[in-house]
Design an enzyme around this catalytic site. Structure first.
Site, short mmCIF file in Angstrom:
data_model
loop_
_atom_site.label_atom_id
_atom_site.label_comp_id
_atom_site.label_asym_id
_atom_site.label_seq_id
_atom_site.Cartn_x
_atom_site.Cartn_y
_atom_site.Cartn_z
N ARG A 54 13.98 -4.46 -46.25
CA ARG A 54 13.71 -3.46 -45.19
C ARG A 54 13.85 -2.04 -45.77
NH1 ARG A 54 12.49 -7.85 -43.60
NH2 ARG A 54 13.68 -9.14 -42.15
N GLU A 198 20.74 -21.08 -33.31
CA GLU A 198 19.40 -20.57 -33.63
C GLU A 198 18.59 -21.55 -34.47
OE1 GLU A 198 19.24 -16.78 -35.68
OE2 GLU A 198 17.06 -16.79 -35.72
N LYS A 240 19.13 -19.32 -29.37
CA LYS A 240 18.25 -18.29 -29.92
C LYS A 240 17.06 -18.97 -30.61
CE LYS A 240 18.06 -14.40 -33.14
NZ LYS A 240 18.72 -13.21 -33.64
N SER A 282 12.54 -12.25 -32.86
CA SER A 282 11.18 -11.70 -32.90
C SER A 282 10.38 -12.35 -34.02
CB SER A 282 11.18 -10.17 -33.00
OG SER A 282 11.89 -9.70 -34.13
N GLY A 283 11.04 -12.77 -35.10
CA GLY A 283 10.42 -13.66 -36.07
C GLY A 283 9.21 -13.15 -36.80
N GLY A 284 9.07 -11.86 -36.95
CA GLY A 284 7.93 -11.32 -37.68
C GLY A 284 6.79 -10.86 -36.79
N ARG A 316 13.97 -7.34 -36.48
CA ARG A 316 12.85 -6.46 -36.79
C ARG A 316 12.25 -5.84 -35.54
NH1 ARG A 316 10.42 -11.14 -40.44
NH2 ARG A 316 11.84 -12.26 -39.06
P1 13P Z 1 14.09 -11.16 -36.18
O1 13P Z 1 14.05 -10.73 -34.74
O2 13P Z 1 13.70 -10.09 -37.16
O3 13P Z 1 13.40 -12.47 -36.40
O4 13P Z 1 15.62 -11.40 -36.55
C1 13P Z 1 16.39 -12.06 -35.65
C2 13P Z 1 17.37 -12.85 -36.38
O5 13P Z 1 18.55 -12.63 -36.25
C3 13P Z 1 16.89 -13.94 -37.24
O6 13P Z 1 17.96 -14.76 -37.59
#
Ligand code: 13P
Length: 368
Positions: A54, A198, A240, A282-284, A316
Site C-alpha cells: 500500500r 473470516e 466476515k 471489500s476484497g479488492g 482497502r
Molecule cells: P479488504 O477490505 O481490503 O479486503 O481487507 C479486509 C480484511 O481485513 C481482509 O482480511
C-alpha cells in the site's frame, strides 16, 4: 455439553482454561456493539508486508515511524466513532505509542471505538494441494490471546483464504481452513475475546457469480459445522465473509442488485440467525463498488427481512482514499482524515441502505 444459554461464554463450566478471566466483558454485548446500527469496522491490520504494498503505491517508505504516523492519523480522526464501531490492529500497532506517547489503543478507546487484533499468522501453501493455502497461527494462540487482552483488545480476526481455480477449491482445503477457524474462535471465546470469523473466497479469476455462490455456500456450511463441533457461541462472534460477486476477470461483472440477491440468498441458506452480524470485507473491490454493493445488500435484506446486521469491515475500501491523500506528508494529515471520514460516512450510509452514488462527490468535513 453445551453451556446453558445465560452462561458467560467466556467461562464455560468445566473449562480447562489456564488463566481465568475475571473481568470478562459480555462477549455478546461486544459482538452486537461491533455491528451496531449505522456503524462498521475499519480493518487496519495489514501485516508489515501488506502495508509495504500500500505504501509503495503512494511512494512512502515502509518504516516503523511511517506506519505509526499513518495509523495514528487514522485513529485520531475526529468524528470517526459516528461511523466506525471498532478497528482491527496488527501486532505492531497494538504496542505502538503515538507522537505524544499515548498508546494508539488509547486514542481509539478515548473515541469510543473498540480495539481488535489480527491473530492469524497468514495463509501458507497447503501440502498436496497445489494453488491452495491453509491459515496458520494456532500454536501458542491461547497465550497470545491472553496478552492481547491485557493490551486492550476486545475482539480478534482470523482470515482463511479459499481460492477459486480450475481444480480448486478442494474439499480438503475447505475442511482444514474451517477447522482452524473453529479452533481459533473457540480459544478466543474461552479467553474472553469476540472472534471475527473470516472465510474469504477470493474474487481473483475469471469465474462468474454463480461459481462464487456455490463455493461460498459450501465454505460457509463447513465453517458453521466446525463452529458447532467446537462449541463456539454463535451469538458472541461476527462473520466476515466475501460478498457473492463475479471474479475480477469475469467477462460480465454482476451489478449491485444481482450481487445483493445472490449474497442474501447464499447467507439465508447457510448463516444461522444467532449470528448477530455479518461484516463484509471489500476484497479488492474499488471503494465505490464495495459501497454500492453493501447498499444494495442492505436494501435486499430489508425487503426479505434478513435477520442479521449487514455491515462493513473494510481495509482497502476505507483506506485507499486517505492513503492517496496523505502520501507520507504530515501537512496532508487533515486531508487524509477527511478522506477517511468521507469513506466511513458513505460506507455507514450503505450499511443502512441509504447510500446514493451522488454522495461520492460530496465533501465530508471534520467536525470542529
Ligand atoms: P479488504 O477490505 O481490503 O479486503 O481487507 C479486509 C480484511 O481485513 C481482509 O482480511
Amino acid at each position: 455439553m453445551a453451556a446453558p444459554i445465560d452462561a458467560d461464554p467466556a467461562s464455560p463450566e468445566g473449562s480447562t482454561m489456564t488463566t481465568p478471566v475475571n473481568d470478562t466483558p459480555d462477549l455478546r454485548a461486544t459482538a452486537r456493539a461491533m455491528v451496531a446500527p449505522g456503524k462498521g469496522i475499519l480493518a487496519a491490520d495489514e501485516s508489515t508486508g501488506t502495508i509495504a504494498k500500500r505504501f509503495s503505491a503512494i511512494g512512502v517508505e515502509n518504516t516503523e515511524p511511517n506506519r505509526r504516523d499513518y495509523r495514528e492519523l487514522l485513529f485520531r480522526t475526529p468524528g470517526m466513532a459516528e461511523y466506525v464501531s471498532g478497528v482491527i490492529l496488527f501486532d505492531e500497532t497494538i504496542r505502538q505509542r503515538g507522537a505524544d506517547g499515548t498508546p494508539l489503543v488509547e486514542h481509539l478507546v478515548a473515541q469510543g471505538v473498540i480495539p481488535g487484533i489480527k491473530v492469524d499468522a497468514g495463509a501458507q501453501p497447503l501440502a498436496f494441494a497445489p494453488g491452495e493455502t491453509v491459515t496458520e497461527g494456532l500454536d501458542g494462540l491461547r497465550e497470545r490471546l491472553q496478552e492481547y487482552r491485557t493490551l486492550g483488545a476486545r475482539f480478534t480476526k482470523w482470515r482463511a483464504v479459499i481460492h477459486i481455480g480450475d481444480d480448486t477449491p478442494s474439499g480438503y482445503a475447505i475442511d482444514v481452513n474451517a477447522h482452524a477457524l473453529a479452533r481459533y474462535a473457540a480459544l478466543c471465546q474461552e479467553v474472553g475475546l469476540v472472534p471475527i470469523v473470516e472465510p474469504e473466497v477470493l474474487m481473483d479469476g475469471p469465474h462468474g457469480i454463480d461459481e462464487c455462490f456455490e463455493v461460498t455456500e459450501i465454505t460457509l456450511r463447513e465453517v458453521f459445522a466446525q463452529l458447532a463441533q467446537h462449541g463456539v457461541e454463535l451469538d458472541a462472534m461476527v462473520l466476515k465473509p466475501n460478498m457473492v460477486v463475479s471474479g475480477t476477470e469475469a467477462r460480465e461483472r454482476a451489478d449491485p442488485a444481482s450481487v445483493a440477491a445472490h449474497t442474501i440468498r447464499c447467507f439465508a441458506r447457510t448463516v444461522p440467525v444467532a449470528v448477530p452480524g455479518i461484516a463484509f470485507l471489500s476484497g479488492g473491490q474499488s471503494d465505490a463498488e464495495a459501497t454500492a454493493n453493501l447498499d444494495a445488500i442492505n436494501r435486499e435484506a430489508a425487503k426479505v427481512g434478513a435477520p442479521w446486521e449487514l455491515t462493513f469491515s473494510y481495509g482497502r475500501g476505507l483506506q485507499a482514499a486517505p492513503q492517496a491523500a496523505w502520501g507520507g506528508r504530515a501537512e496532508n494529515a487533515r486531508a487524509a482524515q477527511e478522506a477517511f471520514l468521507h469513506r466511513a460516512r458513505l460506507a455507514a450510509a450503505a450499511r443502512s441502505g441509504a447510500y446514493d452514488p451522488a454522495m461520492e462527490d460530496e465533501v465530508t468535513t471534520i467536525p470542529s
